[in-house]
Design a protein around this motif. Structure first.
Motif, PDB file in Angstrom:
ATOM      1  N   ILE A  13       0.841  -1.203   0.000  1.00 35.55           N
ATOM      2  CA  ILE A  13       0.000   0.000   0.000  1.00 35.55           C
ATOM      3  C   ILE A  13       0.871   1.247   0.000  1.00 35.55           C
ATOM      4  CG2 ILE A  13      -1.686   1.332   1.324  1.00 35.55           C
ATOM      5  CD1 ILE A  13      -2.843  -1.304   2.327  1.00 35.55           C
ATOM      6  N   SER A  81      -8.770   1.379   7.664  1.00 34.37           N
ATOM      7  CA  SER A  81      -9.785   0.446   7.190  1.00 34.37           C
ATOM      8  C   SER A  81     -10.982   0.413   8.127  1.00 34.37           C
ATOM      9  CB  SER A  81      -9.197  -0.968   7.084  1.00 34.37           C
ATOM     10  OG  SER A  81      -8.660  -1.373   8.328  1.00 34.37           O
ATOM     11  N   LYS A 102     -10.195   3.070   3.795  1.00 33.61           N
ATOM     12  CA  LYS A 102      -9.836   2.063   2.802  1.00 33.61           C
ATOM     13  C   LYS A 102     -11.030   1.138   2.559  1.00 33.61           C
ATOM     14  CE  LYS A 102      -5.121   1.751   4.682  1.00 33.61           C
ATOM     15  NZ  LYS A 102      -4.182   0.854   5.388  1.00 33.61           N
ATOM     16  N   PRO A 103     -11.190   0.629   1.346  1.00 27.58           N
ATOM     17  CA  PRO A 103     -10.402   0.953   0.152  1.00 27.58           C
ATOM     18  C   PRO A 103     -10.861   2.273  -0.461  1.00 27.58           C
ATOM     19  CG  PRO A 103     -12.097  -0.629  -0.404  1.00 27.58           C
ATOM     20  CD  PRO A 103     -12.200  -0.412   1.081  1.00 27.58           C
TER      21      PRO A 103
END
Length: 226
Positions: A13, A81, A102-103
């Motif tokens: 990432i 996330s 995220k995403p």
């Protein structure tokens, strides 16, 4: 060039974000831990920090609070996330300037970065210093005092306060507030907006439960009274 500190412990990432930012002409420093990030920020100058919430040595919120406690005002976008609304509220209350979950697509992150950088570089020439009640603010120096003692405001809190002062006495709807200050709908619910205002009230009002300056206008929005 705009210099960004990317704090992300996932190598894949981190690489993907860094490459995208470099392609957009950002200068990027990469670190994978809160400890490395703190050392970087205290020794170098950055225009923006992308801060992952889950790090191996320290929670991103804890690092954010630590930076703000050290009076480091670099704008921070939290990247995580987690989807819990409470996380977003807490992150903003401790000094983060924005929050992305995220995403996400890079276009969204880039748009948020540009909007945040634009917000924190607002022209304070017409309103460099201002006082109300027991509060005095220097927008050029990003300094605020309450009863003569420093209070810690994030870059976005300075921006919000600057906006309200410029519109003294006007009733500002939540939609207009979000559009003018954030430039896009970064807050998913009205509750989050209200909590951001509540956080600012805790810093500038003597009694946040009965504010004298940042007033809620029922079912409409807010107004600032000197």
């Amino acid at each position: 060039m705009t210099k960004v500190l990317l704090v992300e412990d996932d190598p894949a990432i981190r690489l993907a974000i860094a490459e995208s930012l470099v392609n957009e002409n950002y200068t990027v420093d990469e670190v994978s831990s809160a400890t490395e990030a703190f050392k970087k920020v205290t020794n170098e100058n950055y225009d923006l920090i992308l801060l992952d919430l889950i790090l191996p040595d320290m929670d991103g919120m804890e690092l954010c609070k630590k930076l703000r406690d050290e009076d480091i005002r670099v704008p921070i976008i939290m990247v995580t996330s987690r989807k819990d609304e409470i996380d977003k509220i807490i992150g903003l209350e401790i000094g983060a300037d924005d929050y992305i979950t995220k995403p996400f697509i890079m276009r969204e992150l880039l748009a948020r970065m540009k909007a945040l950088l634009r917000r924190v570089s607002f022209d304070s020439g017409k309103l460099s210093k201002y006082s109300f009640g027991n509060i005095s603010v220097d927008f050029k120096k990003f300094e605020a005092l309450k009863d003569g003692k420093p209070i810690k405001l994030s870059a976005t809190e300075f921006r919000v306060l600057h906006y309200f002062i410029q519109h003294e006495g006007e009733v500002i709807s939540r939609d207009k507030f979000l559009d003018d200050v954030w430039g896009y709908d970064s807050f998913p619910t009205t509750r989050t907006v209200d909590n951001f205002i509540l956080s600012l009230r805790k810093k500038i009002e003597d009694n946040p439960a009965e504010p004298k300056h940042l007033i809620t206008v029922y079912k409409i929005g807010y107004k600032f009274i000197k």
